[in-house]
Design an enzyme around this catalytic site. Structure first.
Site, mmCIF file in Angstrom:
data_model
loop_
_atom_site.group_PDB
_atom_site.id
_atom_site.type_symbol
_atom_site.label_atom_id
_atom_site.label_comp_id
_atom_site.label_asym_id
_atom_site.label_seq_id
_atom_site.Cartn_x
_atom_site.Cartn_y
_atom_site.Cartn_z
ATOM 1 N N ASP A 106 -20.822 -50.461 -38.692
ATOM 2 C CA ASP A 106 -20.366 -50.931 -37.377
ATOM 3 C C ASP A 106 -18.993 -51.598 -37.433
ATOM 4 O O ASP A 106 -18.681 -52.435 -36.581
ATOM 5 C CB ASP A 106 -21.363 -51.917 -36.750
ATOM 6 N N CYS A 145 -25.664 -45.142 -36.797
ATOM 7 C CA CYS A 145 -25.874 -45.208 -38.245
ATOM 8 C C CYS A 145 -26.440 -43.941 -38.878
ATOM 9 O O CYS A 145 -25.761 -43.250 -39.636
ATOM 10 C CB CYS A 145 -26.816 -46.371 -38.564
ATOM 11 N N HIS A 215 -31.326 -45.994 -44.399
ATOM 12 C CA HIS A 215 -31.500 -45.640 -42.977
ATOM 13 C C HIS A 215 -31.633 -44.134 -42.747
ATOM 14 O O HIS A 215 -31.176 -43.610 -41.731
ATOM 15 C CB HIS A 215 -30.357 -46.207 -42.135
ATOM 16 N N ASP A 365 -19.463 -46.164 -40.702
ATOM 17 C CA ASP A 365 -20.418 -45.167 -40.210
ATOM 18 C C ASP A 365 -20.249 -44.847 -38.738
ATOM 19 O O ASP A 365 -20.736 -43.825 -38.255
ATOM 20 C CB ASP A 365 -21.854 -45.607 -40.505
ATOM 21 N N ASN A 366 -19.602 -45.718 -37.988
ATOM 22 C CA ASN A 366 -19.343 -45.496 -36.561
ATOM 23 C C ASN A 366 -18.374 -46.570 -36.098
ATOM 24 O O ASN A 366 -17.983 -47.451 -36.866
ATOM 25 C CB ASN A 366 -20.629 -45.518 -35.732
#
Length: 528
Positions: A106, A145, A215, A365-366
């Site tokens: 994040d 994620c 995850h 991841d984002n």
């Protein structure tokens, strides 16, 4: 085709290029005074590119370009799945680079000093950018994620797998129809049958380790060990208390820290634990090539600084859990501690005299949540606007990539998978291709920036975000249940903040991008 001047290895990958884009002018990468070419070993096998088609898993044809390999690899080395003491030194040095992939969680596009933030100190990552290549148009494969992590490990669009277009919910919850269906049969996760990066590199002779966030499935059959990681200390879900290693679930708090598939008790801040294990792994494997995957949980919630340990875990209703409500100073402290941890990893490479033969990658991841520093980009995590998917990316590879370069080359997470596979001498199973482009070869060979065609789709409940980028044009659509979609068309060269919608003025371009998106969705239909 120009023959790549990378160190000796092979790869099978799929180049995803724009159908209507043009080549940009060369100039992102320049040789130093001595030139770069003399520092590259000549390839032992020829890579051949030819006009071919983009194939889905049923053999359906699409327009693309494929790169195929012409040589086999040597016999893979064995891998030790247990922790080992530091071995005695041997005169032989690894013939292939070590691979270190660092993933933030994040992290907003502007949350590093080298990307413009003023109130978060990141001297380690800023220095890494000066020693390597910094991307300004780099994307995560997904706005959340699990999707991006699936794309990273498979080298393919996560949609092909099924069930991973949305982050797996805490406690192993499916959040849209496919994920709910797979959860009901205990199949929500990344199947071990997928040829993933950890397994491919292990089979190519690499020691492999993952320390950080997984995850990609709670069930035992989805553990990192099932995907080729010799060692793994990991948070199994999306986020956990940084000190007590619990996550809130509908059934109550659950312990989610594992070592090699078994519950693990540790008494330390998770960011520090990742660095601890990385240091040990580097020291123990200095005499053989290794792949070290470090997916930090920072700065994902819960928002806890390294000096905020409490005797009891955060309650489920703590204000530190909501993702968009971080106290600014705590958010900064989490990123700064991650920067320190990255510094420890780089120092361990220096101590073992491995830095010059190690490829180091850092990205996220984002895009950031509402807790991230302002980016000037539209949207946040969870959307396919730029703010949800454009992320920092820094790559250092001494002797192969030039230092101090800023590139506008458009790239996405699974491009790095193709590059890592190439660097590691990976041989893909027959019939298997990557969807990504070996972007580091473009930088190393000082090739012009190339136009790209990229796609995104994220699902949660009855809502779906989609996007397609072709050259500078980007189409974005949001679907909420049965309502008509909210759409937009943007020229990112002129409007990176996506503030000026061109949908009405350029309807033919919008129609064309919708068609590309529809064809892509058909091509990447899930296999299960």
């Amino acid at each position: 085709m120009r023959t790549s001047h990378f160190p000796r290895f092979t790869v099978t990958c799929l180049l995803l290029t724009g159908l209507h884009g043009s080549m940009r002018a060369a100039g992102t990468a320049r040789p130093d005074a001595d030139g770069l070419a003399h520092r590259f070993s000549p390839p032992a096998e020829e890579l051949v590119a030819g006009e071919t088609t983009f194939h889905d898993d049923t053999g359906q044809a699409r327009n693309e370009v494929a790169v195929v390999e012409r040589a086999s690899l040597g016999t893979p080395q064995s891998a030790d799945a247990n922790r080992v003491d530091r071995p005695p030194a041997t005169p032989a040095a690894p013939s292939r680079p070590n691979l270190v992939f660092i993933l933030a969680d994040d992290l907003g596009y502007r949350d590093l000093g080298c990307y413009g933030v003023k109130d978060i100190r990141t001297p380690v990552l800023d220095r890494l950018a000066k020693e390597g290549v910094r991307f300004t148009q780099f994307y995560a494969n997904g706005p959340e994620c699990s999707p991006t992590r699936a794309a990273l490990l498979t080298g393919r669009y996560q949609q092909r797998v099924g069930g991973l277009e949305c982050a797996i919910g805490s406690g192993n919850i499916g959040r849209y129809d496919d994920a709910i269906r797979l959860r009901a049969t205990h199949d929500l996760g990344l199947p071990a049958s997928e040829p993933t990066l950890g397994r491919l590199l292990k089979d190519a002779g690499y020691a492999t380790a993952l320390f950080g966030k997984w995850h990609l499935g709670y069930e035992d059959k989805f553990t990192p060990g099932a995907h080729g990681f010799d060692q793994a200390l990991y948070c199994v879900g999306g986020g956990m208390d940084y000190f007590h290693h619990l996550e809130p679930t509908p059934q109550g708090p659950q312990h989610v820290l594992f070592w090699n598939g078994r519950p693990e008790k540790r008494d330390a801040y998770f960011t520090d634990l990742i660095a601890d294990e990385a240091e040990r792994f580097i020291a123990a494997h200095r005499d053989r090539p290794f792949f070290l995957y470090l997916p930090f949980t920072a700065p994902h919630s819960p928002f806890q600084g390294p000096d905020e340990r409490q005797p009891h875990p955060l309650p489920d209703d703590s204000p530190r859990w909501p993702q968009g409500k971080a106290p600014p100073e705590v958010y900064a402290a989490m990123i700064e501690r991650m920067d320190t941890a990255v510094g420890r990893v780089l120092a361990a490479l220096d101590q073992e005299d491995l830095a010059k033969r190690t490829l180091v990658i850092f990205t996220s991841d984002n895009g950031g949540t509402a807790s991230a520093r302002p980016t000037g980009l539209r949207g946040i995590k969870g959307s396919t606007y730029e703010g949800g998917v454009r992320v920092p990316c820094i790559v250092r590879w001494p002797g192969t990539l030039p230092a101090g370069i800023v590139t506008q080359q458009v790239a996405v997470t699974f491009d790095l998978t193709a590059s890592l596979a190439r660097a590691g001498g990976v041989k893909l199973p027959p019939g298997r291709t990557f969807d990504g482009q070996d972007v580091l070869a473009l930088i190393a060979d000082q090739l012009p920036e190339t136009s790209r065609t990229l796609f995104w789709r994220q699902r949660r409940g009855e809502n779906t975000w989609k996007a397609a980028r072709d050259g500078a044009l980007k189409y974005v659509a949001r679907f909420e249940g049965q309502r008509p979609p909210v759409e937009g068309l943007f020229d990112l060269d002129a409007d990176a903040g996506e503030q000026h919608d061109l949908l009405a003025s350029r309807p033919e371009e919008a129609r064309r991008l919708r068609g590309l998106l529809a064809a892509w969705e058909k091509a990447v239909a899930p296999v299960r």
